[in-house]
Design a protein around this motif. Structure first.
Motif, PDB file in Angstrom:
ATOM      1  N   TYR A 148      54.957  16.331   7.001  1.00  0.00           N
ATOM      2  CA  TYR A 148      54.729  17.779   7.057  1.00  0.00           C
ATOM      3  C   TYR A 148      56.023  18.576   6.862  1.00  0.00           C
ATOM      4  CZ  TYR A 148      50.178  16.436   8.755  1.00  0.00           C
ATOM      5  OH  TYR A 148      48.931  15.887   8.843  1.00  0.00           O
ATOM      6  N   GLU A 181      46.335  19.094   1.337  1.00  0.00           N
ATOM      7  CA  GLU A 181      45.192  19.195   2.250  1.00  0.00           C
ATOM      8  C   GLU A 181      43.968  18.452   1.732  1.00  0.00           C
ATOM      9  OE1 GLU A 181      44.540  21.093   5.702  1.00  0.00           O
ATOM     10  OE2 GLU A 181      46.199  19.731   5.307  1.00  0.00           O
ATOM     11  N   ARG A 193      44.772  14.852   2.579  1.00  0.00           N
ATOM     12  CA  ARG A 193      44.799  14.657   4.029  1.00  0.00           C
ATOM     13  C   ARG A 193      43.403  14.735   4.620  1.00  0.00           C
ATOM     14  NH1 ARG A 193      44.177  16.824   8.416  1.00  0.00           N
ATOM     15  NH2 ARG A 193      43.675  18.861   7.554  1.00  0.00           N
ATOM     16  N   CYS A 216      42.199  15.207  13.205  1.00  0.00           N
ATOM     17  CA  CYS A 216      42.660  15.357  11.819  1.00  0.00           C
ATOM     18  C   CYS A 216      41.685  16.179  10.984  1.00  0.00           C
ATOM     19  CB  CYS A 216      42.852  13.987  11.183  1.00  0.00           C
ATOM     20  SG  CYS A 216      44.066  12.929  12.020  1.00  0.00           S
ATOM     21  N   THR A 255      46.757  22.266   7.817  1.00  0.00           N
ATOM     22  CA  THR A 255      48.183  22.380   7.549  1.00  0.00           C
ATOM     23  C   THR A 255      48.491  23.788   7.065  1.00  0.00           C
ATOM     24  OG1 THR A 255      48.264  20.051   6.940  1.00  0.00           O
ATOM     25  CG2 THR A 255      50.097  21.441   6.193  1.00  0.00           C
ATOM     26  N   ALA A 295      43.022   9.795  -2.618  1.00  0.00           N
ATOM     27  CA  ALA A 295      42.914   9.513  -1.189  1.00  0.00           C
ATOM     28  C   ALA A 295      41.730   8.589  -0.903  1.00  0.00           C
ATOM     29  CB  ALA A 295      42.772  10.822  -0.411  1.00  0.00           C
ATOM     30  N   CYS A 302      52.212   9.670   2.049  1.00  0.00           N
ATOM     31  CA  CYS A 302      51.380  10.520   2.911  1.00  0.00           C
ATOM     32  C   CYS A 302      50.072   9.815   3.236  1.00  0.00           C
ATOM     33  CB  CYS A 302      51.081  11.854   2.227  1.00  0.00           C
ATOM     34  SG  CYS A 302      52.469  12.979   2.067  1.00  0.00           S
ATOM     35  N   TRP A 359      48.633   8.843   6.943  1.00  0.00           N
ATOM     36  CA  TRP A 359      47.379   9.395   7.472  1.00  0.00           C
ATOM     37  C   TRP A 359      46.365   8.301   7.781  1.00  0.00           C
ATOM     38  CZ3 TRP A 359      47.787  13.064   2.821  1.00  0.00           C
ATOM     39  CH2 TRP A 359      48.645  14.124   3.137  1.00  0.00           C
TER      40      TRP A 359
END
Length: 163
Positions: free
Chosen positions: A35, A46, A49, A61, A66, A101, A134, A138
């Motif tokens: 961050y 975002e 994440r 989470c 953010t 992701a 990242c 996460w």
């Protein structure tokens, strides 16, 4: 919660700071550096994440937003992340961040040349490495919080009032 927390101790501070002093503070520092030192734009950050949060099931989470330069994503953003394949709310970078992701979390062996060709049109090598770091953070720490039940009990101290 799966682990016992001594009376009067904040669960997140105890688990991340005291239980395993050789690992917890280092893990916390890495998690926070995502961050504090990240360079990705807010929307792709975002999207990635939140997609990991949805896959992990981490309550904290999923609720967290953010903030970068005083800006947060819109309230409808989590729904757009869930529907990343078809939403009209995402540009190519944001959609790719959500896709990466999801694939990183559930099918990393399926990241083929076709995906990387699309990814490299929109992301530099440096950005791909940053986003990959990242995602790893996460997945690991969001799952730790979820599996141990910390996600329903805690608010990260540095984020109190920042939600």
């Amino acid at each position: 919660m799966i682990i016992d927390i001594p009376e009067g101790k904040d669960p997140i501070l105890y688990v991340w700071g005291e239980m395993v002093p050789g690992i917890g503070p280092a893990a916390s520092k890495f998690a926070m550096s995502i961050y504090e030192d990240g360079t990705l734009g807010l929307r792709e950050f975002e999207a990635a994440r939140l997609r990991i949060a949805q896959i992990n099931g981490c309550l904290f989470c999923q609720d967290w937003r953010t903030e970068k330069d005083g800006i947060k994503v819109e309230d409808s953003f989590p729904d757009a992340v869930t529907g990343w394949r078809t939403t009209a709310d995402f540009d190519d970078r944001t959609r790719l961040a959500a896709e990466y992701a999801e694939r990183y979390a559930v099918d990393h062996h399926g990241l083929d040349d076709s995906f990387w060709t699309r990814m490299k049109v929109h992301y530099s090598d440096t950005e791909i490495v940053e986003l990959s770091m990242c995602l790893g953070s996460w997945i690991a720490f969001g799952r730790l919080n979820r599996v141990l039940g910390l996600d329903a009990e805690c608010v990260l101290p540095s984020h109190v009032g920042g939600r």
